[in-house]
Design an enzyme around this catalytic site. Structure first.
Site, short mmCIF file in Angstrom:
data_model
loop_
_atom_site.label_atom_id
_atom_site.label_comp_id
_atom_site.label_asym_id
_atom_site.label_seq_id
_atom_site.Cartn_x
_atom_site.Cartn_y
_atom_site.Cartn_z
N ASP A 188 0.82 -1.20 0.00
CA ASP A 188 0.00 0.00 0.00
C ASP A 188 0.86 1.26 0.00
OD1 ASP A 188 0.90 -0.16 2.61
OD2 ASP A 188 -1.09 -0.17 3.53
N SER A 189 2.17 1.07 0.07
CA SER A 189 3.11 2.19 -0.15
C SER A 189 2.91 2.80 -1.53
CB SER A 189 4.55 1.71 0.02
OG SER A 189 4.80 0.55 -0.77
N ASP A 233 -1.07 -6.15 -0.40
CA ASP A 233 -1.47 -5.56 0.87
C ASP A 233 -2.99 -5.39 0.95
OD1 ASP A 233 0.60 -5.16 2.67
OD2 ASP A 233 1.20 -3.24 1.82
N LYS A 241 -1.33 -9.54 2.59
CA LYS A 241 -0.58 -9.10 3.77
C LYS A 241 -1.46 -8.18 4.60
CE LYS A 241 2.95 -6.10 3.65
NZ LYS A 241 2.50 -5.02 4.61
N GLU A 243 -1.55 -5.93 8.45
CA GLU A 243 -0.76 -5.38 9.54
C GLU A 243 -1.41 -5.71 10.89
OE1 GLU A 243 -0.05 -1.22 9.02
OE2 GLU A 243 0.82 -1.46 7.01
N GLU A 303 9.19 -4.69 10.67
CA GLU A 303 9.60 -3.37 10.19
C GLU A 303 10.07 -2.50 11.34
OE1 GLU A 303 8.14 0.47 7.52
OE2 GLU A 303 6.91 -1.34 7.59
#
Length: 279
Positions: A49-50, A88, A118, A120, A186
């Site tokens: 999502d970056s 993501d 993915k 978080e 991270e």
């Protein structure tokens, strides 16, 4: 392992089997051309999502939508032959309930053809990860600095220092026990990343973590030096494409203004097409 030896398509099960073995090579990609470049060398290609910050100019990842991830996921899928494609889950698409997460993850997989998603979060996502994996959706977890929670974390700070280390370790243990096939660490201290890597049975993938993680990941634009404004401590620039591009654009502009481009080799005449190299 040689590049030629890595010919079979990579799967989540195959990634899990690499625990403690040859380091996993992971990069982000957001477009078909970039996917074609990285596929030959990577085990995992992540549509992160970056993309919201890197390609769309957003201030953070919170404005990224599921439709955006599907769009870029489809593009990257077209450029891959062997790497495992992971996409993501964007903010707001999985946190409410496991059922919400399943609806959105199943759509993401069906429309992009990705092999895993993915998400978080650690202990807070344990039940969601278990719900998804039991229904056939492979999950890569992400703990430590989780960008979607950047406002709660007080910015892009290192996580897991001091008393917080025990919490991050519990996060890692929770996602592993819930069925995640790997976990991104991270921006956590190296000693803590080493401790986590030794403690859990799934591969750890570091970004600003430890040299001893089971794999490493970077944002492709960071690694290629597309940005000159800042360089995070955990990024090594393996090229300086941004500087090359600036120079090339300046040369192009100067050539156009000086009427040096185009010249006779770049324009067409009345001669037959075959004589001009046209198809």
């Amino acid at each position: 392992m040689s590049v030629n030896a890595r010919s079979a398509a990579v799967t989540p099960r195959g990634i899990l089997a690499r625990k403690g073995g040859e380091p996993l090579v992971c990069l982000t990609a957001y477009t078909t051309p970039m996917a074609r470049l990285v596929d030959r060398h990577c085990d995992i290609v992540l549509v992160g999502d970056s993309v919201g910050m890197v390609l769309h100019g957003l201030p953070d990842t919170l404005g990224v939508t599921l439709d955006m991830m599907i769009l870029h996921g489809k593009a990257v899928r077209r450029g891959l032959e062997r790497s495992l494609l992971v996409v993501d889950m964007p903010f707001g698409t999985y946190e409410e309930t496991p059922e919400q997460a399943f609806r959105n993850a199943s759509r993401l997989m069906a429309e992009t053809g990705c092999g895993a998603v993915k998400i978080e979060g650690g202990q807070s996502m344990e039940s969601t990860i278990r719900f998804l994996t039991r229904r056939g959706i492979p999950v890569m977890a992400h703990i430590g600095l989780t960008p979607q929670a950047v406002h709660m974390l007080g910015g892009y700070r290192v996580q897991g220092r001091g008393d917080d280390a025990a919490h991050i370790l519990r996060d890692a243990e929770a996602v592993a026990q819930a069925g995640a096939f790997s976990v991104v660490l991270e921006k956590v201290p190296a000693a803590l990343a080493d401790r986590i890597t030794a403690a859990i049975t799934i591969p750890t993938i570091g970004i600003g973590a430890s040299v001893n993680c089971d794999g490493q990941i970077l944002v492709i634009d960071d690694m290629l030096g597309m940005f000159q404004d800042f360089q995070p401590k955990f990024v090594k620039r393996f090229a300086r494409i941004g500087e090359i591009a600036k120079s090339a654009i300046a040369d192009y502009a100067a050539a156009v203004r000086a009427r040096q481009f185009p010249n006779e080799t770049h324009v067409f005449t009345d001669a037959p097409a075959v004589e001009q190299g046209e198809p």
